[in-house]
Design an enzyme around this catalytic site. Structure first.
Site, PDB file in Angstrom:
ATOM      1  N   ALA A 130       0.717  -1.318  -0.026  1.00  0.00           N
ATOM      2  CA  ALA A 130      -0.031   0.020  -0.129  1.00  0.00           C
ATOM      3  C   ALA A 130       0.924   1.443   0.039  1.00  0.00           C
ATOM      4  O   ALA A 130       0.343   2.372  -0.518  1.00  0.00           O
ATOM      5  CB  ALA A 130      -1.043   0.226   1.202  1.00  0.00           C
ATOM      6  N   ALA A 131       1.812   1.154   0.504  1.00  0.00           N
ATOM      7  CA  ALA A 131       2.894   2.558   0.747  1.00  0.00           C
ATOM      8  C   ALA A 131       3.135   3.007  -0.670  1.00  0.00           C
ATOM      9  O   ALA A 131       3.459   2.200  -1.762  1.00  0.00           O
ATOM     10  CB  ALA A 131       3.984   2.401   1.444  1.00  0.00           C
ATOM     11  N   PRO A 132       3.255   4.303  -0.748  1.00  0.00           N
ATOM     12  CA  PRO A 132       3.002   5.281  -0.099  1.00  0.00           C
ATOM     13  C   PRO A 132       1.512   5.722   0.423  1.00  0.00           C
ATOM     14  O   PRO A 132       1.183   6.625   1.069  1.00  0.00           O
ATOM     15  CB  PRO A 132       3.772   6.661  -0.841  1.00  0.00           C
ATOM     16  CG  PRO A 132       3.403   6.424  -1.931  1.00  0.00           C
ATOM     17  CD  PRO A 132       3.704   5.022  -2.188  1.00  0.00           C
ATOM     18  N   GLY A 133       0.478   5.012  -0.376  1.00  0.00           N
ATOM     19  CA  GLY A 133      -0.801   5.362  -0.219  1.00  0.00           C
ATOM     20  C   GLY A 133      -1.668   5.877  -1.045  1.00  0.00           C
ATOM     21  O   GLY A 133      -2.973   6.273  -0.866  1.00  0.00           O
ATOM     22  N   GLU A 189       1.865  -2.515   4.611  1.00  0.00           N
ATOM     23  CA  GLU A 189       3.141  -2.240   3.783  1.00  0.00           C
ATOM     24  C   GLU A 189       4.200  -2.998   4.572  1.00  0.00           C
ATOM     25  O   GLU A 189       4.409  -2.909   5.936  1.00  0.00           O
ATOM     26  CB  GLU A 189       3.311  -0.711   3.855  1.00  0.00           C
ATOM     27  CG  GLU A 189       4.788  -0.431   3.233  1.00  0.00           C
ATOM     28  CD  GLU A 189       5.338  -0.989   1.946  1.00  0.00           C
ATOM     29  OE1 GLU A 189       4.543  -0.789   1.033  1.00  0.00           O
ATOM     30  OE2 GLU A 189       6.340  -1.497   1.868  1.00  0.00           O
ATOM     31  N   CYS A 196       2.970  -1.378 -12.518  1.00  0.00           N
ATOM     32  CA  CYS A 196       3.285   0.046 -13.454  1.00  0.00           C
ATOM     33  C   CYS A 196       4.389  -0.407 -14.249  1.00  0.00           C
ATOM     34  O   CYS A 196       5.375   0.378 -14.465  1.00  0.00           O
ATOM     35  CB  CYS A 196       3.704   1.213 -12.587  1.00  0.00           C
ATOM     36  SG  CYS A 196       4.955   0.816 -11.594  1.00  0.00           S
ATOM     37  N   LYS A 226      -3.446   4.126  -3.714  1.00  0.00           N
ATOM     38  CA  LYS A 226      -4.576   3.192  -4.030  1.00  0.00           C
ATOM     39  C   LYS A 226      -5.177   3.257  -2.632  1.00  0.00           C
ATOM     40  O   LYS A 226      -6.625   3.442  -2.483  1.00  0.00           O
ATOM     41  CB  LYS A 226      -4.178   1.759  -4.215  1.00  0.00           C
ATOM     42  CG  LYS A 226      -3.109   1.806  -5.509  1.00  0.00           C
ATOM     43  CD  LYS A 226      -3.925   1.801  -6.841  1.00  0.00           C
ATOM     44  CE  LYS A 226      -2.759   1.731  -7.772  1.00  0.00           C
ATOM     45  NZ  LYS A 226      -1.538   2.281  -7.724  1.00  0.00           N
ATOM     46  N   ASP A 238      -1.088  -4.351  -5.546  1.00  0.00           N
ATOM     47  CA  ASP A 238      -0.459  -3.174  -6.319  1.00  0.00           C
ATOM     48  C   ASP A 238       1.106  -3.510  -6.468  1.00  0.00           C
ATOM     49  O   ASP A 238       1.748  -3.078  -5.536  1.00  0.00           O
ATOM     50  CB  ASP A 238      -0.598  -1.803  -6.066  1.00  0.00           C
ATOM     51  CG  ASP A 238      -0.274  -0.770  -6.807  1.00  0.00           C
ATOM     52  OD1 ASP A 238      -0.424  -1.124  -8.144  1.00  0.00           O
ATOM     53  OD2 ASP A 238       0.201   0.108  -6.493  1.00  0.00           O
TER      54      ASP A 238
HETATM   55  N1  SAM Z   1       0.119   0.991  -3.837  1.00  0.00           N
HETATM   56  C1  SAM Z   1       1.122   1.888  -3.787  1.00  0.00           C
HETATM   57  C2  SAM Z   1       0.392   3.351  -4.063  1.00  0.00           C
HETATM   58  O1  SAM Z   1      -0.710   3.307  -4.869  1.00  0.00           O
HETATM   59  O2  SAM Z   1       0.671   4.225  -3.467  1.00  0.00           O
HETATM   60  C3  SAM Z   1       2.442   1.505  -4.385  1.00  0.00           C
HETATM   61  C4  SAM Z   1       2.871   0.376  -4.332  1.00  0.00           C
HETATM   62  S1  SAM Z   1       4.424  -0.044  -4.763  1.00  0.00           S
HETATM   63  C5  SAM Z   1       4.135  -0.091  -6.470  1.00  0.00           C
HETATM   64  C6  SAM Z   1       4.741  -1.579  -4.474  1.00  0.00           C
HETATM   65  C7  SAM Z   1       4.822  -1.734  -2.836  1.00  0.00           C
HETATM   66  O3  SAM Z   1       5.094  -3.163  -2.503  1.00  0.00           O
HETATM   67  C8  SAM Z   1       5.934  -0.763  -2.198  1.00  0.00           C
HETATM   68  O4  SAM Z   1       5.552  -0.034  -1.223  1.00  0.00           O
HETATM   69  C9  SAM Z   1       6.995  -1.779  -1.660  1.00  0.00           C
HETATM   70  O5  SAM Z   1       7.786  -1.667  -0.318  1.00  0.00           O
HETATM   71  C10 SAM Z   1       6.129  -3.026  -1.465  1.00  0.00           C
HETATM   72  N2  SAM Z   1       6.918  -4.325  -1.408  1.00  0.00           N
HETATM   73  C11 SAM Z   1       8.188  -4.628  -1.952  1.00  0.00           C
HETATM   74  N3  SAM Z   1       8.417  -5.919  -1.677  1.00  0.00           N
HETATM   75  C12 SAM Z   1       7.221  -6.454  -1.494  1.00  0.00           C
HETATM   76  C13 SAM Z   1       7.060  -7.966  -0.917  1.00  0.00           C
HETATM   77  N4  SAM Z   1       7.679  -9.029  -1.224  1.00  0.00           N
HETATM   78  N5  SAM Z   1       5.603  -8.075  -0.602  1.00  0.00           N
HETATM   79  C14 SAM Z   1       4.798  -7.331  -0.456  1.00  0.00           C
HETATM   80  N6  SAM Z   1       5.235  -5.780  -0.749  1.00  0.00           N
HETATM   81  C15 SAM Z   1       6.378  -5.493  -1.292  1.00  0.00           C
END
Ligand code: SAM
Length: 456
Positions: free
Chosen positions: A111-114, A134, A231, A116, A178
Site C-alpha cells: 500500500a505505501a505510499p498510499g 506495507e 506499473c 490506492k 499493487d
Molecule cells: N499501492 C501503492 C500506491 O498506490 O501508492 C504503491 C505500491 S508500490 C507499486 C509496491 C509496494 O510493495 C512498495 O511499497 C514496496 O515497499 C512493497 N513491497 C516490496 N516488496 C514486497 C514484498 N515482497 N511483498 C509485499 N510488498 C512488497
C-alpha cells in the site's frame, strides 16, 4: 527529462519495438516528453482544484503546471493526493463491480505510499473496513502519515509480510495487490527505474509477484475479488502472471467496460483479460490492471464477536462524543492513555486484527488522557469526523500556515486558553495549545516540512 538523458535499455527497446510495431515511434516520443501532473481530490474535504478531469476517476484532475506541492498547505491538510492518472483506474474496478455499494472488508496489500489506499478509503461504503498494509517499516510510516491526512477513519494500517495474512483465511471480500514491479511504466518519471531495469530483474519481479499472490490468496473469501496491478508493460509480470494464477487456483477473469476514447488497451491472454495503459495513448504513465474472482469455497476464519472495545470512563465518553460528527455510529476504545474512534459496526474487526497483525494504526486517534485532561490527537484535527463547532478555530494566512507546518511558534492574540484548531483555506491543519503568553505548536515533529519559502 531531456533527450540526451534517456538511455533506454536495449533489450527493453527491442521488446517494445516488436510489441508496438508501427506505434513504437509514438511510444518513444512520449518517453521524451515531460510527465503529466495529476492529483486526486478528497471528496470529504471541502476543497476543489481546477483542472481537466481524469476520464476514469471522478475526483482526478490533470494540472497544467507542477506547483511546489510541499509548499501547499492544502496537501498537508489531506485535501488532495498527488497521483499518477493511470493508477486512478482502480476506481472503475470498484464502481463497476458495485464494491462501493455495501459494507465489505478490503485489503490493500502493497500500500505505501498510499495512492490506492487513500483512493479506496474515499470510495468504499461508510461501513467498509480497509486494511492498508506495507511490508517495509519506514514506508509503513509514510503510509500512515498519508492516510491520517486523508482523514477517513475506517482504516487499519499494518506492517506485515504477505505471508502473515495466511491466518486470516477468507477474511477479505476484496484484495488489491499493487505489486512491486520492474517499473517500466515509470521510465520517463523516474530515471532510476531505467538504470535498474534488466531482463533478469523482470523475471525476478515476476517470481516475487507469484510468491506474493500465493501468500495472500487464502485470505480472500469464496467469490472474493482480487485486483492486481503493476506499473510495468511486460506480459510476464502482468497477464502471464494472472494466467499462472488461474493454473494454481480456480478463478474467473472479470471484464470491465472501457470507453474507446480513454485510450486504454484491452489485453486478452488465454483466460485472462487485463487493461494496459501506454503513455502515447493516455495522459498518464504506464500501468496494468486485471480483476479476477475466486471460484473456490473456503472456510472463513472465525471471529469472536463478543470482544468489545475498552470504553473510557463515562464522563470522558460524554466529553469526547461532542468532538465527533454523528457520534451514535461510533465507539471509543481506550488502550493505555490513547483513545481511538472506531465505526461501531467495525469495532469487532478492529479488535480482532490486533491479535493477528502488526498494527501501525487502527481507526482514528482522538485524544490522549493526561490525568483527567484530554489532549487532542493530530489525527482528530484531520479527521472527516471532527465536529469543528466544538473547538475555537483560527484561520492562518499561507505564510503562517507554512510556519505552522514547519512546527514554528505561531503568535495569535484574542484566543482563550486551551486547544485551538488552525486552518488555512478553511481546511484544518492541526492544533495549537494556547497558554497565557504563548502557544505550543502540536504539529507532529516527524511530519514537519523542512523546505523554505523559495525553493530553488
Ligand atoms: N499501492 C501503492 C500506491 O498506490 O501508492 C504503491 C505500491 S508500490 C507499486 C509496491 C509496494 O510493495 C512498495 O511499497 C514496496 O515497499 C512493497 N513491497 C516490496 N516488496 C514486497 C514484498 N515482497 N511483498 C509485499 N510488498 C512488497
Amino acid at each position: 527529462m531531456t533527450e540526451s538523458d534517456i538511455k533506454i535499455p536495449e533489450d527493453f527497446f527491442l521488446r517494445m519495438k516488436g510489441t508496438l510495431q508501427s506505434a513504437f515511434p509514438d511510444f518513444l516520443k512520449s518517453l521524451k516528453e515531460t510527465s503529466p501532473i495529476s492529483i486526486r481530490q478528497n471528496q470529504y474535504k471541502n476543497f476543489s482544484i481546477e483542472g481537466e478531469s481524469v476520464p476514469w476517476c471522478k475526483t482526478g484532475r490533470h494540472l497544467k503546471t507542477r506547483p511546489v506541492f510541499t509548499l501547499d498547505p492544502a496537501l498537508h491538510a489531506g485535501a488532495y493526493y498527488v497521483q499518477e492518472a493511470s493508477s486512478m483506474f482502480l476506481e472503475q474496478a470498484i464502481k463497476q463491480l458495485d464494491l462501493d455499494k455495501k459494507p465489505i472488508r478490503v485489503l490493500d496489500l502493497c500500500a505505501a505510499p498510499g495512492g490506492k489506499s487513500t483512493h479506496l478509503a474515499g470510495l468504499l461504503h461508510e461501513d467498509s473496513l480497509l486494511v492498508s498494509n506495507e511490508v517495509i517499516r519506514t514506508r509503513a510510516s509514510i503510509l500512515d502519515e498519508n492516510l491520517t491526512k486523508w482523514g477517513v477513519g475506517n482504516v487499519v494500517i499494518t506492517n506485515n509480510d504477505p505471508r502473515d495474512f495466511e491466518n486470516l483465511t477468507g477474511f477479505f471480500d476484496v484484495i488489491v495487490v499493487d505489486a512491486p514491479c520492474s517499473g517500466e511504466g515509470l521510465f520517463r518519471k523516474d530515471h532510476e527505474a531505467m538504470t535498474e531495469w534488466s531482463v533478469n530483474n523482470v523475471q525476478l519481479s515476476a517470481k516475487r509477484q507469484q510468491r506474493i499472490l500465493t501468500d495472500v490468496w487464502p485470505a480472500l473469501r469464496s467469490d472474493g475479488i482480487l485486483i492486481y496491478s503493476t506499473c510495468t508493460y511486460n506480459s510476464l509480470e502482468n497477464e502471464e502472471n494472472m494466467q499462472w494464477l488461474t493454473e494454481q487456483h480456480k478463478l474467473e477473469s472479470i471484464n470491465l467496460n472501457i470507453e474507446s476514447e480513454w485510450g486504454i488497451e484491452e489485453v486478452k491472454h488465454k483466460n485472462i483479460i487485463g487493461y494496459r495503459f501506454y503513455p502515447h495513448h493516455v495522459v498518464g504513465e504506464g500501468f496494468f490492471l486485471s480483476v479476477v474472482q475466486k471460484q473456490e469455497s473456503i472456510e472463513p476464519v472465525s471471529i469472536n464477536k463478543k470482544v468489545a472495545p475498552t470504553l473510557p470512563a463515562k464522563k470522558i465518553q460524554e466529553q469526547l462524543s461532542h468532538w465527533v460528527i454523528d457520534p451514535d455510529h461510533y465507539t471509543f476504545h481506550q488502550h493505555n492513555d490513547l483513545i481511538s474512534l472506531f465505526r461501531k459496526s467495525l469495532a469487532t474487526d478492529h479488535l480482532f486484527l490486533y491479535r493477528k497483525l502488526h498494527i501501525v494504526n487502527s481507526g482514528t486517534a482522538v485524544a490522549t488522557l493526561k490525568g483527567d485532561k484530554l489532549i487532542p490527537e493530530h489525527a482528530m484535527a484531520l479527521s472527516t469526523r471532527l465536529n469543528r463547532e466544538r473547538f475555537q478555530t483560527a484561520e492562518l494566512n499561507k505564510t503562517d500556515a507554512l510556519n505552522f507546518l514547519r512546527k514554528e511558534n505561531i503568535h495569535l492574540t484574542g484566543h482563550t486558553k486551551g486547544y485551538l484548531l488552525v486552518t488555512n483555506q478553511n481546511l484544518p491543519l492541526g492544533w495549537l495549545n494556547v497558554l497565557d503568553n504563548r502557544s505550543n505548536n502540536l504539529y507532529p515533529k516527524t511530519w514537519r516540512i523542512r523546505m523554505g519559502n523559495s525553493p530553488v
